[in-house]
Design a protein around this motif. Structure first.
Motif, mmCIF file in Angstrom:
data_model
loop_
_atom_site.group_PDB
_atom_site.id
_atom_site.type_symbol
_atom_site.label_atom_id
_atom_site.label_comp_id
_atom_site.label_asym_id
_atom_site.label_seq_id
_atom_site.Cartn_x
_atom_site.Cartn_y
_atom_site.Cartn_z
ATOM 1 N N ASN A 86 0.826 -1.203 0.000
ATOM 2 C CA ASN A 86 0.000 0.000 0.000
ATOM 3 C C ASN A 86 0.860 1.252 0.000
ATOM 4 O O ASN A 86 0.629 2.184 -0.772
ATOM 5 N N LEU A 87 1.864 1.264 0.852
ATOM 6 C CA LEU A 87 2.757 2.411 0.945
ATOM 7 C C LEU A 87 3.486 2.644 -0.371
ATOM 8 O O LEU A 87 3.596 3.774 -0.840
ATOM 9 N N THR A 88 3.967 1.583 -0.985
ATOM 10 C CA THR A 88 4.704 1.702 -2.245
ATOM 11 C C THR A 88 3.844 2.331 -3.328
ATOM 12 O O THR A 88 4.241 3.302 -3.973
ATOM 13 N N VAL A 89 2.678 1.785 -3.532
ATOM 14 C CA VAL A 89 1.796 2.260 -4.598
ATOM 15 C C VAL A 89 1.315 3.685 -4.324
ATOM 16 O O VAL A 89 1.404 4.563 -5.187
ATOM 17 N N ASN A 90 0.817 3.918 -3.121
ATOM 18 C CA ASN A 90 0.237 5.229 -2.819
ATOM 19 C C ASN A 90 1.287 6.332 -2.738
ATOM 20 O O ASN A 90 1.052 7.446 -3.208
ATOM 21 N N LEU A 91 2.439 6.029 -2.146
ATOM 22 C CA LEU A 91 3.482 7.052 -2.047
ATOM 23 C C LEU A 91 4.032 7.396 -3.427
ATOM 24 O O LEU A 91 4.217 8.561 -3.763
ATOM 25 N N TYR A 92 4.254 6.393 -4.257
ATOM 26 C CA TYR A 92 4.738 6.650 -5.612
ATOM 27 C C TYR A 92 3.713 7.476 -6.398
ATOM 28 O O TYR A 92 4.075 8.440 -7.072
ATOM 29 N N SER A 93 2.453 7.100 -6.296
ATOM 30 C CA SER A 93 1.401 7.848 -7.003
ATOM 31 C C SER A 93 1.325 9.290 -6.511
ATOM 32 O O SER A 93 1.174 10.217 -7.311
ATOM 33 N N TRP A 94 1.433 9.471 -5.202
ATOM 34 C CA TRP A 94 1.393 10.822 -4.637
ATOM 35 C C TRP A 94 2.563 11.652 -5.152
ATOM 36 O O TRP A 94 2.376 12.793 -5.563
ATOM 37 N N TYR A 95 3.746 11.067 -5.151
ATOM 38 C CA TYR A 95 4.910 11.789 -5.647
ATOM 39 C C TYR A 95 4.772 12.127 -7.130
ATOM 40 O O TYR A 95 5.153 13.213 -7.563
ATOM 41 N N GLU A 96 4.245 11.206 -7.918
ATOM 42 C CA GLU A 96 4.054 11.495 -9.347
ATOM 43 C C GLU A 96 3.140 12.696 -9.552
ATOM 44 O O GLU A 96 3.378 13.513 -10.427
ATOM 45 N N LYS A 97 2.109 12.795 -8.740
ATOM 46 C CA LYS A 97 1.198 13.941 -8.846
ATOM 47 C C LYS A 97 1.897 15.240 -8.473
ATOM 48 O O LYS A 97 1.546 16.307 -8.984
#
Length: 134
Positions: A86-97
């Protein structure tokens, strides 16, 4: 069994993102052979060291605020593997935004300085010692 069914899509997404990131990563230059820890470190540093486009890096305060907001969700997952996924996917997505995806080392440096307690709890929930594992 129910937990595995819930985690399966997330784990598949994490694996897909990892495969895509590895396919797009530049070949490391130097004597390190592919697949060695030195080559992996070089590839991850090269892939995440520069911000995407003309964007500015995310501030430590913003990272910490995001992680603080994620803590209730991460606490509720109940497994280190699920939390890490969860952390990997959500943190990466947040950073991409935000426009800039830093290296794990950069996230470690920012969170050590700005929010060490939050950093420690997030990493413990995910069964990690560092954000470099992401």
């Amino acid at each position: 069994m129910r937990t595995i069914r819930r985690l399966a899509p997330t784990l598949c997404l994490v694996l897909a993102l990892t495969a895509c990131a590895d396919a797009d990563a530049p070949e490391p230059s130097g004597a390190a052979a592919p697949g060695t820890p030195a080559a992996a470190d070089a590839a991850s540093s090269a892939a995440g060291s520069a911000p995407a486009g003309d964007s500015t890096p995310v501030s430590a305060k913003e990272v910490c605020a995001y992680l603080d907001g994620q803590l209730p969700t991460l606490r509720g997952i109940g497994s280190e593997t699920g939390t890490m996924a969860n952390l990997t996917v959500n943190l990466y997505s947040w950073y991409e935004k935000q426009g800039a995806v830093p290296t794990g080392r950069q996230i470690d440096d920012q969170t050590r300085q700005e929010c060490p307690a939050t950093r420690t709890e997030v990493l413990e929930l995910a069964g990690m010692e560092s954000f470099e594992r992401l």
